[in-house]
Write an enzyme that holds these catalytic residues in place. Structure first.
Site, PDB file in Angstrom:
ATOM      1  N   GLU A  41       1.034  -1.588   0.123  1.00 30.06           N
ATOM      2  CA  GLU A  41      -0.064   0.014  -0.103  1.00 30.06           C
ATOM      3  C   GLU A  41       0.774   1.109  -0.060  1.00 30.06           C
ATOM      4  O   GLU A  41       1.893   1.223   0.927  1.00 30.06           O
ATOM      5  CB  GLU A  41      -0.936  -0.426   1.381  1.00 30.06           C
ATOM      6  CG  GLU A  41      -1.712   1.656   1.138  1.00 30.06           C
ATOM      7  CD  GLU A  41      -3.135   1.301   2.590  1.00 30.06           C
ATOM      8  OE1 GLU A  41      -3.293   2.172   2.689  1.00 30.06           O
ATOM      9  OE2 GLU A  41      -2.261  -0.142   3.717  1.00 30.06           O
ATOM     10  N   LYS A 116      -9.361   2.458  -2.633  1.00 25.60           N
ATOM     11  CA  LYS A 116      -9.253   1.632  -1.214  1.00 25.60           C
ATOM     12  C   LYS A 116     -10.913   1.967  -0.528  1.00 25.60           C
ATOM     13  O   LYS A 116     -11.817   3.125  -1.041  1.00 25.60           O
ATOM     14  CB  LYS A 116      -8.630   1.841   0.006  1.00 25.60           C
ATOM     15  CG  LYS A 116      -8.375   1.913   0.911  1.00 25.60           C
ATOM     16  CD  LYS A 116      -7.414   1.418   1.622  1.00 25.60           C
ATOM     17  CE  LYS A 116      -7.107   1.177   3.323  1.00 25.60           C
ATOM     18  NZ  LYS A 116      -6.146   1.473   4.004  1.00 25.60           N
ATOM     19  N   CYS A 152      -5.395  -3.546   2.181  1.00 27.31           N
ATOM     20  CA  CYS A 152      -5.546  -3.301   3.327  1.00 27.31           C
ATOM     21  C   CYS A 152      -6.575  -3.474   4.677  1.00 27.31           C
ATOM     22  O   CYS A 152      -7.113  -4.350   4.731  1.00 27.31           O
ATOM     23  CB  CYS A 152      -4.671  -1.750   4.187  1.00 27.31           C
ATOM     24  SG  CYS A 152      -3.781  -2.629   5.288  1.00 27.31           S
TER      25      CYS A 152
END
Length: 565
Positions: A41, A116, A152
């Protein structure tokens, strides 16, 4: 199809250097026949970039660097790179101006961008300050294989595993419903003691629940107070571990996806630390090395008292930077016991570091003479004791300024919690190495260190010596030695009692009644809780401390100073 996991150690803001790390990993992966490379990330800018993201030129430079990286990559390889993307609807919708994104680079261009979906805002995370959440599921198709892409936190919302949902959507479930062949997760997940076991359990559960192979790649290295352990891992659809990269070091591994099965085939599984002490030791060594070098220092200076805290910090620094880059300064006062000086010198000899002795006796006398007109008719007390610590702090800062060394402070978490430390004295420093390590764990780490004889683990000069921390340091009662016969337990409960109270208060969020119900004396509990509250102003002025627990006195600790609670 071969997939490569690149466990990288980026420096926040070093776009050119981070890009070169990715390019080097890409060339290695391509030479081993990989078709898709996974990087962590925000691998292009490093995590966490914090308020650098508020600088438009930084964001634009990232886009330029990303485009150049795409042009330089091997033509046979597709690469997933962590970056940020502007939100074109921000002005109209009132949303954040950026997305936390993954870019698919292939054939010289940015082919796709994924955002994300779940943005954490707890502990050290504050992503809603900067980012707009993505609203769509993310997937790509490569050579007929459909890959579900998550970032994540997108992986951390399985209601079956946690017993609840922290967010309305579950990106993993959405991707499975769309019929992807495998899942990848690109992470920058900070280290805390024992966290890898939780990660593995969660990933295993998701792989089994959805019958989907999962590849997880994590950042490694230290950035400010945060340490990232890497420990990148892959599970097949049965929840079996097929690949694990070493913790606390950069690495690259190839995992093969067999379309005929379809599943991941077994690859290399690295050995993990065999104990929690070894794990914490490795994290602290990495944290010191990266903080020192990423801040532009080569050498460090430490005040050595002959006590266990400064001994552990010196051992960590020696392992991180090499004995030739560590200066230990002994600063005895008239109250320093002879054994403390002997113990400090024995530690210096065991580690092979450079040392120098500066007596503070005359400086103390000078302070006494200067303050005598004002302090007349008063009893000597805490003010005079603290002057000793502040003299030492001034000397260490003078050395730091003169030679360009980073000063490492040596206070542990137990002391930081209750304020058993001196502002502008032993709290001086550029990095608080063990500020998240309770005193009882300090002893445990030192005993573990002495039990090891392999040079690779200890990284000290003599791989055959049995003792690194002198035995007398481990056995004598801890003391600040600021007055005759002083020991820590004159002011504090025994450390096993104190640390249990602090664990319940800080980590378990228990109140006084719960802590007392657990068996602690009411007066002791009330005293400790009062000390913790009163010491907040000190902690706010402390140097950054390396985070190794789930709740440290750092980025994620946001207590008021002026408070009646």
């Amino acid at each position: 199809m071969k997939l490569a996991l690149a466990q990288l150690n980026p420096t926040v803001g070093d776009l050119a250097g981070n890009s070169q790390q990715i390019l080097k990993a890409a060339n290695t992966a391509a030479s081993q026949g990989a078709r898709l490379l996974l990087t962590p990330e925000l691998s292009l800018c490093g995590y966490p970039p914090r308020d650098l993201l508020l600088n438009p030129s930084f964001v634009e430079s990232m886009a330029t660097t990303l485009g150049k990286l795409a042009e330089d990559l091997p033509p046979s390889l597709a690469v997933l790179v962590g970056t940020v993307e502007k939100n074109p609807k921000a002005q109209m919708s009132g949303g954040k101006h950026l997305f936390n994104s993954i870019a698919l680079l292939e054939r010289g261009k940015v082919q796709q961008i994924f955002h994300k979906r779940l943005l954490p805002t707890y502990d050290v995370f504050d992503e809603k300050r900067y980012f707009e959440p993505g609203l769509e599921s993310n997937s790509l198709t490569l050579d007929g294989v459909r890959v579900g892409v998550t970032i994540c936190e997108d992986l951390w919302n399985d209601e079956e595993f946690w017993g609840k949902r922290n967010y309305q959507v579950n990106p993993i479930a959405d991707l499975v419903q769309q019929g992807v062949d495998l899942l990848v997760n690109l992470s920058a997940s900070p280290y805390s003691a024992g966290k890898q076991q939780i990660r593995e359990s969660m990933l295993r559960h998701s792989a089994r629940r959805y019958q989907q192979p999962i590849l997880y790649v994590n950042q490694v290295g230290g950035n400010d107070d945060l340490i990232f352990d890497g420990s990148s891992i892959a599970f097949n659809r049965a929840g079996e571990k097929v690949c694990l990269l070493p913790a606390f070091e950069t690495n690259l591994a190839i995992v093969e996806f067999d379309e005929a099965v379809p599943d991941l085939l077994p690859a290399k599984v690295a050995a993990m630390p065999t104990s929690l002490d070894e794990e914490i030791w490795s994290a602290l060594v990495l944290g010191v090395r990266d903080y020192t070098h990423k801040c532009g220092f080569q050498k460090v200076v430490i005040g050595l008292s002959g006590g266990i805290d400064s001994s552990l910090v010196a051992a960590i620094a020696t392992a991180a930077l090499g004995a030739e880059n560590v200066l230990g300064v002994l600063m005895p006062s008239p109250y320093s016991s002879e054994h403390s000086i002997i113990d400090a010198q024995a530690l210096v000899d065991n580690l092979g570091i450079i040392s120098h002795t500066l007596s503070i006796k005359e400086l103390m006398q000078g302070y006494d003479q200067t303050l005598a007109p004002l302090f007349t008719n008063t009893e000597p007390g805490i003010a005079e004791e603290n002057i000793q610590s502040r003299i030492r702090g001034n000397l260490l800062m003078a050395i730091s300024n003169k030679f360009g060394y980073l000063l490492l402070s040596t206070g542990n978490k137990s002391e930081m919690a209750v304020g058993y430390c001196t502002l502008y004295g032993d709290m001086n420093g550029g990095l608080a190495v063990i500020a998240d390590v309770p005193k009882t764990r300090v002893y445990s780490l030192c005993k573990w260190l002495n039990s090891r004889t392999d040079k690779k683990v200890k990284n000290v000069q003599d791989s055959t010596q049995q003792e690194i921390i002198p035995a007398n340091i481990l056995s004598k009662p801890p003391s600040a030695e600021l007055k005759p016969g002083q020991v820590d337990q004159d002011s504090l409960p025994s450390y096993d009692i104190l640390d249990d109270i602090l664990q319940r208060l800080i980590h378990d969020h228990q109140g006084a009644a719960q802590i007392i119900a657990a068996g602690h004396e009411p007066e002791v509990v009330k005293k400790v809780l009062k000390m913790v509250a009163r010491a907040e102003f000190k902690r706010r002025q402390a140097p950054p401390g390396l985070k190794i627990t789930d709740r440290a006195f750092g980025t994620g600790w946001r207590m008021p100073i002026a408070s009646k609670w």
